[in-house]
Write a protein that holds these residues in place. Structure first.
Motif, PDB file in Angstrom:
ATOM      1  N   ASN A  40       0.832  -1.206   0.000  1.00 56.06           N
ATOM      2  CA  ASN A  40       0.000   0.000   0.000  1.00 56.06           C
ATOM      3  C   ASN A  40       0.871   1.263   0.000  1.00 56.06           C
ATOM      4  O   ASN A  40       1.804   1.381   0.792  1.00 56.06           O
ATOM      5  CB  ASN A  40      -0.913   0.008   1.237  1.00 56.06           C
ATOM      6  CG  ASN A  40      -1.870   1.172   1.229  1.00 56.06           C
ATOM      7  OD1 ASN A  40      -2.287   1.648   0.185  1.00 56.06           O
ATOM      8  ND2 ASN A  40      -2.212   1.642   2.414  1.00 56.06           N
ATOM      9  N   SER A  73      -8.240  -0.855 -11.720  1.00 55.84           N
ATOM     10  CA  SER A  73      -7.311   0.148 -12.252  1.00 55.84           C
ATOM     11  C   SER A  73      -8.110   1.351 -12.734  1.00 55.84           C
ATOM     12  O   SER A  73      -9.227   1.213 -13.232  1.00 55.84           O
ATOM     13  CB  SER A  73      -6.516  -0.444 -13.417  1.00 55.84           C
ATOM     14  OG  SER A  73      -5.799   0.576 -14.080  1.00 55.84           O
ATOM     15  N   ASP A  74      -7.501   2.524 -12.632  1.00 55.86           N
ATOM     16  CA  ASP A  74      -8.157   3.759 -13.062  1.00 55.86           C
ATOM     17  C   ASP A  74      -7.752   4.174 -14.471  1.00 55.86           C
ATOM     18  O   ASP A  74      -8.042   5.281 -14.896  1.00 55.86           O
ATOM     19  CB  ASP A  74      -7.838   4.891 -12.084  1.00 55.86           C
ATOM     20  CG  ASP A  74      -6.364   5.306 -12.125  1.00 55.86           C
ATOM     21  OD1 ASP A  74      -5.546   4.571 -12.719  1.00 55.86           O
ATOM     22  OD2 ASP A  74      -6.037   6.356 -11.558  1.00 55.86           O
ATOM     23  N   THR A 104      -3.210   3.729 -11.434  1.00 56.73           N
ATOM     24  CA  THR A 104      -3.339   3.417 -10.016  1.00 56.73           C
ATOM     25  C   THR A 104      -4.219   2.186  -9.875  1.00 56.73           C
ATOM     26  O   THR A 104      -5.297   2.127 -10.466  1.00 56.73           O
ATOM     27  CB  THR A 104      -3.961   4.593  -9.241  1.00 56.73           C
ATOM     28  OG1 THR A 104      -3.126   5.739  -9.394  1.00 56.73           O
ATOM     29  CG2 THR A 104      -4.106   4.271  -7.767  1.00 56.73           C
ATOM     30  N   SER A 106      -6.345   0.176  -7.115  1.00 61.00           N
ATOM     31  CA  SER A 106      -6.875   0.469  -5.789  1.00 61.00           C
ATOM     32  C   SER A 106      -7.924  -0.556  -5.366  1.00 61.00           C
ATOM     33  O   SER A 106      -8.533  -1.228  -6.195  1.00 61.00           O
ATOM     34  CB  SER A 106      -7.475   1.880  -5.747  1.00 61.00           C
ATOM     35  OG  SER A 106      -8.519   1.984  -6.695  1.00 61.00           O
ATOM     36  N   LYS A 127      -3.776   1.506  -2.255  1.00 69.35           N
ATOM     37  CA  LYS A 127      -3.447   2.017  -3.583  1.00 69.35           C
ATOM     38  C   LYS A 127      -1.979   1.762  -3.900  1.00 69.35           C
ATOM     39  O   LYS A 127      -1.118   1.868  -3.037  1.00 69.35           O
ATOM     40  CB  LYS A 127      -3.681   3.534  -3.667  1.00 69.35           C
ATOM     41  CG  LYS A 127      -5.117   3.931  -3.652  1.00 69.35           C
ATOM     42  CD  LYS A 127      -5.266   5.426  -3.850  1.00 69.35           C
ATOM     43  CE  LYS A 127      -6.737   5.786  -3.799  1.00 69.35           C
ATOM     44  NZ  LYS A 127      -6.956   7.198  -4.065  1.00 69.35           N
ATOM     45  N   ARG A 129       0.670   2.909  -7.183  1.00 71.60           N
ATOM     46  CA  ARG A 129       0.868   3.639  -8.441  1.00 71.60           C
ATOM     47  C   ARG A 129       1.783   2.804  -9.328  1.00 71.60           C
ATOM     48  O   ARG A 129       2.819   2.308  -8.873  1.00 71.60           O
ATOM     49  CB  ARG A 129       1.505   4.998  -8.132  1.00 71.60           C
ATOM     50  CG  ARG A 129       1.821   5.834  -9.347  1.00 71.60           C
ATOM     51  CD  ARG A 129       2.533   7.122  -8.874  1.00 71.60           C
ATOM     52  NE  ARG A 129       3.165   7.821  -9.943  1.00 71.60           N
ATOM     53  CZ  ARG A 129       2.711   8.942 -10.484  1.00 71.60           C
ATOM     54  NH1 ARG A 129       1.610   9.492 -10.028  1.00 71.60           N
ATOM     55  NH2 ARG A 129       3.376   9.530 -11.455  1.00 71.60           N
TER      56      ARG A 129
END
Length: 133
Positions: A40, A73-74, A104, A106, A127, A129
């Motif tokens: 994290n 994922s974003d 990212t 999450s 999260k 990155r």
């Protein structure tokens, strides 16, 4: 046909055998990155074609159980190819790195109360990155 001295022929053969393979012809080796609860807040590097696996572990304490959401994922940089939950509150996901960029991954951890216990109104985020070059 022109005669080539044996020593020259051997030297040319040695050059052909020892010459480096051009980058375009070298096989691309995909790596596997594994992420857990302890990752994290980290930033990890990856390359196109790599696989990223996330394995989050749920927990139980003081009569309460904590369950993870399935990691997401974003960004289109990562494509989720698998995901699921475990009966013990864990969650897993596998992502394929599709292209260069930043994404990212999450998930969130929520409390589920057992009989006679009340959950705190707390959601725990997780999260990571991912930087792809």
């Amino acid at each position: 046909m022109k005669a080539v001295p044996l020593s020259a022929a051997l030297a040319l053969t040695a050059l052909a055998v020892c010459a480096p393979v051009p980058a375009a012809a070298q096989p691309v080796r995909a790596e596997r990155v594994t992420l857990t609860n302890a990752d994290n807040g980290r930033t990890v590097s990856a390359h196109t074609g790599d696989d990223i696996e996330v394995a989050l572990t749920g927990s139980r304490e003081n009569g309460l159980a904590y369950f993870w959401s399935i990691p997401a994922s974003d960004s289109a940089v990562l494509h989720r190819t698998a995901g699921g939950k475990t009966p013990t509150g864990g969650a897993t996901a596998r992502f394929r790195v599709e292209k260069d960029g930043i994404a990212t991954i999450s998930a969130t951890k929520h409390c589920h109360s057992g009989g006679g216990h009340l959950c705190p109104l707390v959601v725990v985020p997780w999260k990571v990155r991912v930087e792809v070059k």
